[in-house]
Structures are given as C-alpha cells and as structure tokens.
Design a protein around this motif. Structure first.
Motif, PDB file in Angstrom:
ATOM      1  N   HIS A  38      20.653  50.480 -15.109  1.00  0.00           N
ATOM      2  CA  HIS A  38      21.014  49.085 -15.383  1.00  0.00           C
ATOM      3  C   HIS A  38      19.843  48.339 -16.037  1.00  0.00           C
ATOM      4  O   HIS A  38      20.038  47.623 -17.029  1.00  0.00           O
ATOM      5  CB  HIS A  38      21.421  48.378 -14.083  1.00  0.00           C
ATOM      6  N   LEU A  39      18.644  48.519 -15.502  1.00  0.00           N
ATOM      7  CA  LEU A  39      17.478  47.832 -16.069  1.00  0.00           C
ATOM      8  C   LEU A  39      17.148  48.343 -17.464  1.00  0.00           C
ATOM      9  O   LEU A  39      16.704  47.575 -18.322  1.00  0.00           O
ATOM     10  CB  LEU A  39      16.261  48.000 -15.148  1.00  0.00           C
ATOM     11  N   THR A  40      17.375  49.618 -17.710  1.00  0.00           N
ATOM     12  CA  THR A  40      17.128  50.180 -19.037  1.00  0.00           C
ATOM     13  C   THR A  40      18.047  49.539 -20.069  1.00  0.00           C
ATOM     14  O   THR A  40      17.611  49.180 -21.175  1.00  0.00           O
ATOM     15  CB  THR A  40      17.331  51.705 -19.009  1.00  0.00           C
ATOM     16  N   GLU A  41      19.328  49.377 -19.703  1.00  0.00           N
ATOM     17  CA  GLU A  41      20.260  48.717 -20.623  1.00  0.00           C
ATOM     18  C   GLU A  41      19.858  47.265 -20.867  1.00  0.00           C
ATOM     19  O   GLU A  41      19.953  46.772 -21.985  1.00  0.00           O
ATOM     20  CB  GLU A  41      21.688  48.775 -20.054  1.00  0.00           C
ATOM     21  N   HIS A  42      19.387  46.588 -19.826  1.00  0.00           N
ATOM     22  CA  HIS A  42      18.934  45.204 -19.968  1.00  0.00           C
ATOM     23  C   HIS A  42      17.745  45.126 -20.925  1.00  0.00           C
ATOM     24  O   HIS A  42      17.675  44.231 -21.774  1.00  0.00           O
ATOM     25  CB  HIS A  42      18.549  44.643 -18.593  1.00  0.00           C
ATOM     26  N   LEU A  43      16.819  46.070 -20.794  1.00  0.00           N
ATOM     27  CA  LEU A  43      15.626  46.032 -21.643  1.00  0.00           C
ATOM     28  C   LEU A  43      15.918  46.403 -23.088  1.00  0.00           C
ATOM     29  O   LEU A  43      15.149  46.038 -23.986  1.00  0.00           O
ATOM     30  CB  LEU A  43      14.535  46.940 -21.077  1.00  0.00           C
ATOM     31  N   LYS A  45      18.379  45.211 -24.694  1.00  0.00           N
ATOM     32  CA  LYS A  45      18.808  43.950 -25.290  1.00  0.00           C
ATOM     33  C   LYS A  45      17.686  42.911 -25.295  1.00  0.00           C
ATOM     34  O   LYS A  45      17.620  42.061 -26.181  1.00  0.00           O
ATOM     35  CB  LYS A  45      19.996  43.378 -24.514  1.00  0.00           C
ATOM     36  N   ASN A  46      16.830  42.944 -24.276  1.00  0.00           N
ATOM     37  CA  ASN A  46      15.780  41.934 -24.100  1.00  0.00           C
ATOM     38  C   ASN A  46      14.421  42.625 -24.078  1.00  0.00           C
ATOM     39  O   ASN A  46      13.867  42.894 -23.024  1.00  0.00           O
ATOM     40  CB  ASN A  46      15.994  41.179 -22.782  1.00  0.00           C
ATOM     41  N   ARG A  47      13.895  42.875 -25.252  1.00  0.00           N
ATOM     42  CA  ARG A  47      12.663  43.655 -25.365  1.00  0.00           C
ATOM     43  C   ARG A  47      11.442  42.973 -24.773  1.00  0.00           C
ATOM     44  O   ARG A  47      10.518  43.631 -24.331  1.00  0.00           O
ATOM     45  CB  ARG A  47      12.379  43.957 -26.827  1.00  0.00           C
ATOM     46  N   THR A  52      10.838  42.449 -16.018  1.00  0.00           N
ATOM     47  CA  THR A  52      11.815  43.499 -15.775  1.00  0.00           C
ATOM     48  C   THR A  52      11.230  44.860 -16.129  1.00  0.00           C
ATOM     49  O   THR A  52      11.491  45.850 -15.446  1.00  0.00           O
ATOM     50  CB  THR A  52      13.099  43.242 -16.591  1.00  0.00           C
ATOM     51  N   GLU A  53      10.433  44.906 -17.171  1.00  0.00           N
ATOM     52  CA  GLU A  53       9.797  46.169 -17.548  1.00  0.00           C
ATOM     53  C   GLU A  53       8.869  46.665 -16.443  1.00  0.00           C
ATOM     54  O   GLU A  53       8.851  47.846 -16.108  1.00  0.00           O
ATOM     55  CB  GLU A  53       9.010  45.968 -18.844  1.00  0.00           C
TER      56      GLU A  53
END
Length: 89
Positions: A38-43, A45-47, A52-53
């Motif tokens: 889930h966090l990978t998909e978020h990152l 979109k939001n580099r 979060t990274e």
C-alpha cells in the motif's frame, strides 16, 4: 481507510491460523507485506512524501527481521511464506 478490521482479521486468519492469533510471525509478516504494498503505491503517486518513505523503510526492516527469525526457527515455513507472499529473497 485502507486497512479495516475485517481485512486485518482476514490476513491473520489466512496466515496466522485464526483471526485472533495476531502474534504469529507469519501473520505479522503478511500484514507488513500488505502495508508495504500500500505504501509503495502511495509513493509512486507522491514522490516527495519523505515521511511515508521513511515509514516504508522502517517497515521493510521490521519485516526483514521477522523473516530472519522465522528462517532461523523453521526454514520450511519461511520458504512457504515467501513463496506465498511473493517476497524476493
């Protein structure tokens, strides 16, 4: 919310034996894997979301240490789990 009570119970029921067995190593690794994806998909979109990274890196480290523990205790379960979850290693 991406992780509801029902989804969490389903993950632990599938990997931990039963939904109440939240302390099992296999269940925790499966939950961490779900959160990591889930966090990978978020990152993607939001580099520039550095908080979060950082959370993602810490979560990968926790999962790695749990997998190392499982590998030391039971190699067969370790191999089955990484094959089932599709984890590289």
């Amino acid at each position: 919310m991406y992780l509801s009570k029902e989804k969490k119970a389903e993950i632990f029921a599938q990997h931990g034996g039963k939904a109440e067995n939240t302390g099992s190593t296999e269940g925790q690794v499966a939950l961490f894997t779900f959160r990591i994806s889930h966090l990978t998909e978020h990152l993607k979109k939001n580099r520039h979301d550095y908080n979060t990274e950082r959370s993602l890196v810490l979560l990968v480290g926790k999962r790695r240490s749990l997998l190392d523990y499982l590998k030391k205790k039971d190699v067969v379960k370790y191999r089955e789990l990484i094959k089932e979850l599709g984890i590289r290693k």
